[in-house]
Design a protein around this motif. Sequence first.
Motif, PDB file in Angstrom:
ATOM      1  N   LEU B 123       0.838  -1.201   0.000  1.00 56.23           N
ATOM      2  CA  LEU B 123       0.000   0.000   0.000  1.00 56.23           C
ATOM      3  C   LEU B 123       0.873   1.251   0.000  1.00 56.23           C
ATOM      4  O   LEU B 123       0.556   2.251  -0.653  1.00 56.23           O
ATOM      5  N   ARG B 124       1.997   1.164   0.712  1.00 50.57           N
ATOM      6  CA  ARG B 124       2.942   2.290   0.715  1.00 50.57           C
ATOM      7  C   ARG B 124       3.466   2.547  -0.687  1.00 50.57           C
ATOM      8  O   ARG B 124       3.529   3.697  -1.159  1.00 50.57           O
ATOM      9  N   ARG B 140       9.129   7.966   5.838  1.00 50.03           N
ATOM     10  CA  ARG B 140       8.233   8.169   6.983  1.00 50.03           C
ATOM     11  C   ARG B 140       7.132   7.118   6.967  1.00 50.03           C
ATOM     12  O   ARG B 140       6.793   6.515   7.985  1.00 50.03           O
ATOM     13  N   LEU B 141       6.582   6.901   5.763  1.00 49.72           N
ATOM     14  CA  LEU B 141       5.546   5.868   5.627  1.00 49.72           C
ATOM     15  C   LEU B 141       6.086   4.499   5.998  1.00 49.72           C
ATOM     16  O   LEU B 141       5.395   3.675   6.617  1.00 49.72           O
ATOM     17  N   LEU B 142       7.330   4.258   5.626  1.00 48.42           N
ATOM     18  CA  LEU B 142       7.935   2.969   5.938  1.00 48.42           C
ATOM     19  C   LEU B 142       8.011   2.758   7.445  1.00 48.42           C
ATOM     20  O   LEU B 142       7.790   1.654   7.949  1.00 48.42           O
ATOM     21  N   GLY B 143       8.294   3.845   8.168  1.00 45.79           N
ATOM     22  CA  GLY B 143       8.293   3.760   9.623  1.00 45.79           C
ATOM     23  C   GLY B 143       6.927   3.316  10.125  1.00 45.79           C
ATOM     24  O   GLY B 143       6.823   2.434  10.992  1.00 45.79           O
ATOM     25  N   GLY B 144       5.879   3.904   9.540  1.00 47.30           N
ATOM     26  CA  GLY B 144       4.523   3.524   9.902  1.00 47.30           C
ATOM     27  C   GLY B 144       4.244   2.064   9.569  1.00 47.30           C
ATOM     28  O   GLY B 144       3.648   1.330  10.369  1.00 47.30           O
ATOM     29  N   VAL B 145       4.690   1.638   8.391  1.00 43.54           N
ATOM     30  CA  VAL B 145       4.502   0.245   7.967  1.00 43.54           C
ATOM     31  C   VAL B 145       5.152  -0.702   8.961  1.00 43.54           C
ATOM     32  O   VAL B 145       4.550  -1.693   9.397  1.00 43.54           O
ATOM     33  N   ALA B 146       6.389  -0.400   9.328  1.00 44.16           N
ATOM     34  CA  ALA B 146       7.122  -1.276  10.254  1.00 44.16           C
ATOM     35  C   ALA B 146       6.421  -1.351  11.608  1.00 44.16           C
ATOM     36  O   ALA B 146       6.236  -2.442  12.165  1.00 44.16           O
TER      37      ALA B 146
ATOM     38  N   ALA C  19      -5.605  -6.753  -0.302  1.00 45.26           N
ATOM     39  CA  ALA C  19      -5.447  -6.160   1.029  1.00 45.26           C
ATOM     40  C   ALA C  19      -6.712  -6.421   1.847  1.00 45.26           C
ATOM     41  O   ALA C  19      -6.655  -6.741   3.034  1.00 45.26           O
ATOM     42  N   VAL C  20      -7.852  -6.320   1.194  1.00 46.98           N
ATOM     43  CA  VAL C  20      -9.135  -6.586   1.862  1.00 46.98           C
ATOM     44  C   VAL C  20      -9.395  -8.086   1.971  1.00 46.98           C
ATOM     45  O   VAL C  20      -9.682  -8.610   3.053  1.00 46.98           O
ATOM     46  N   LEU C  21      -9.273  -8.794   0.836  1.00 46.74           N
ATOM     47  CA  LEU C  21      -9.639 -10.212   0.785  1.00 46.74           C
ATOM     48  C   LEU C  21      -8.782 -11.075   1.717  1.00 46.74           C
ATOM     49  O   LEU C  21      -9.300 -11.942   2.431  1.00 46.74           O
ATOM     50  N   VAL C  22      -7.474 -10.847   1.688  1.00 50.32           N
ATOM     51  CA  VAL C  22      -6.582 -11.680   2.508  1.00 50.32           C
ATOM     52  C   VAL C  22      -6.756 -11.371   3.992  1.00 50.32           C
ATOM     53  O   VAL C  22      -6.817 -12.286   4.821  1.00 50.32           O
TER      54      VAL C  22
END
Lengths: 201, 165, 115
Positions: B123-124, B140-146, C19-22
Motif C-alpha cells: 500500500l505504501r 516516513r511511511l515505511l516507519g509507519g509500515v514497520a 489487502a481486503v480479501l486476505v
Amino acid sequence: MMVLDLLLAIQREHDACIGFRFSCRVAMCGTCTLRLDGRSVLACQTPVPQDRDTVRLDPVAGLPVLRDLVVDTAPFWREWAKVTPYLVPHDGLTEPAVVTPDSDERRLIDASLDCIGCAACYSSCAVAAGSRDFVGPAALNRAMVLVADSRDAAAEQRLAVADGAGGVDRCHYVYGCSAVCPKGLDPAAAIRYLRKSRLKS
Amino acid sequence: MSAAQGVFLGAFTVVVLAVVGFAAVVLVSARRIDGGGFVGVALRRMARSRRERAEAARWAFYAHRISGFGIFAFLCLHVVDVSLYAVSPSLYDDVHALYGTAPMRVFECALLVAICFHTLNGLRLLAVDVADLGLTASLRLLGGVASLTVVAAVAGSAVILGPVT
Amino acid sequence: MSGRTLAYLVVRLTGLLLAVLVTGHFAVTHIVHDVSTTDASFVAHRWSSVLWVVWDGLLLACALVHGASGVWVAVDDYVDVRRRRPWRSVLVAVTTLLFALGAVVLVVSAARSAG
C-alpha cells in the motif's frame, strides 16, 4: 581528508600499483565514483569517516571490474544511449522556441539537468546491477529531462524505452538512486514522472 | 500420523526450503551486485542523517520480495490442501488437523508477519506512485509500515498461539 | 496500452483487492475462529453462503495473478534474459493448474452445498 586523498596517499606510500580513476577533483566530471562501506560516492568530495579504524572501498556495483577500483563503464553508457539522450528538434520550425524561466517545464527539468554521468545511482540501484537489462536511473532521468522538454520531438521513442522490458517496470522503489546522487538529482522522481506519462499515452 | 499428513508435511518442507533458498538468492545477489546487504553498516547508518536512512528502503525491498514469494509458495500448497475437501471431507479434516498443532501455529505467526508487512508495504508503494512521494515521505511511511506490522504481528500471534500456551 | 502497463495496473489493482480479501480471510480463519475449528463442517457452512464463495473465488484469482506477476518480475531480475523462458513457462503452467483446481473445487463444493 577526502577518500581521493586517501587513495593518493596509499598510492604514494604503500602500494604504487593500486588502480583508481579520478580527474577534476571537484565533483564535476563523474570519474571517481566508488563504494565506501557499501555506499556509492564520489571519492573527491566524500570525507573519510573519522569514527572508525577501517573503511571498506569497493568499485562501483554492477559494472565489470577491470582492476582494483577501476570499472568498465561501457555498459552504463550503452544503457544511456538507449533513451536517445540528446534533444531532437521539431522539423520545419520558423520561430525560436520560447521557454520562460518560471514555467512548469523549466522548473521540472532544471532539477534534473545536472547529471554528470558518475553512475553512483546505477551502482546503488538494487536492479541495474543485476540482469543488466534495466536501463537504470541515470538513463531514465535523462529520458525524463528530454520528454518534458517542449522543444523535443522524440518523446515517443523515449517513452517506448521507458515502457519496454528494461524500463520503469524494473524499478522497485529502492530509492538508492536519489539517496546517493552527488549532485542532488532525483532519478526516482523522474521515474515516477515516466510511469505517469506512459499511463496517459 | 496418517499417510496424507505425511505427504502434506513433506510438501510443506519443500515449500519452506524453497522460501529459504529464494531468500538466499535475494540476499546473496544483494551483497554481490547491488551495493546492499551489509547488515552491520546498514544498522549503523539508520542512526544517522536522512540520506543515510534511505538504506531502510532497500531492506524494505528485500523483505517485500521475500515475503511475497513466501506467501505465494505457501499459497501453492494451500490451494491443494483445501482442494482435498472436494475429494473427501474426512481427508480434508485429517490433513487440516495439522494446522492446529503448535509448530504449525508458529508458522502461521510467521505467515501473519509476511502478510502484514507485504500488504502494508504494498500500500505504501501504491501511495508513492499515486501521491508522487519522494524519499523523505516514503521513509516516513515505511516507519509507519514497520510499526503497524509489529503491532499486528504481536497481537495476531498472541491470538494464534493462545490455545497452545 | 502495452502489456507491461496492463501488468502494472493489474498488480496494483489485485494488490488493493487482496489487502481486503486476505485480511478478511486470515482474520476469519485464524483470529475470529481458532484454526482448529476450521474443519470440513466449517468449510461446508462457509461455502453454503454466496458471499464467501465469491470472496474465496476472487481471493484465489487475485492471489494467483498477483503472486505469479511478482515471481515473474523476480525471474526477470535474477535470470539472464536468454534463459528466462523455461522459468516463465513453469510459472504460468503451475499458476494455471492451481487456478483450475481451485476453481473446480470451489464450484463443485458450492453446488453440493446448495443442492
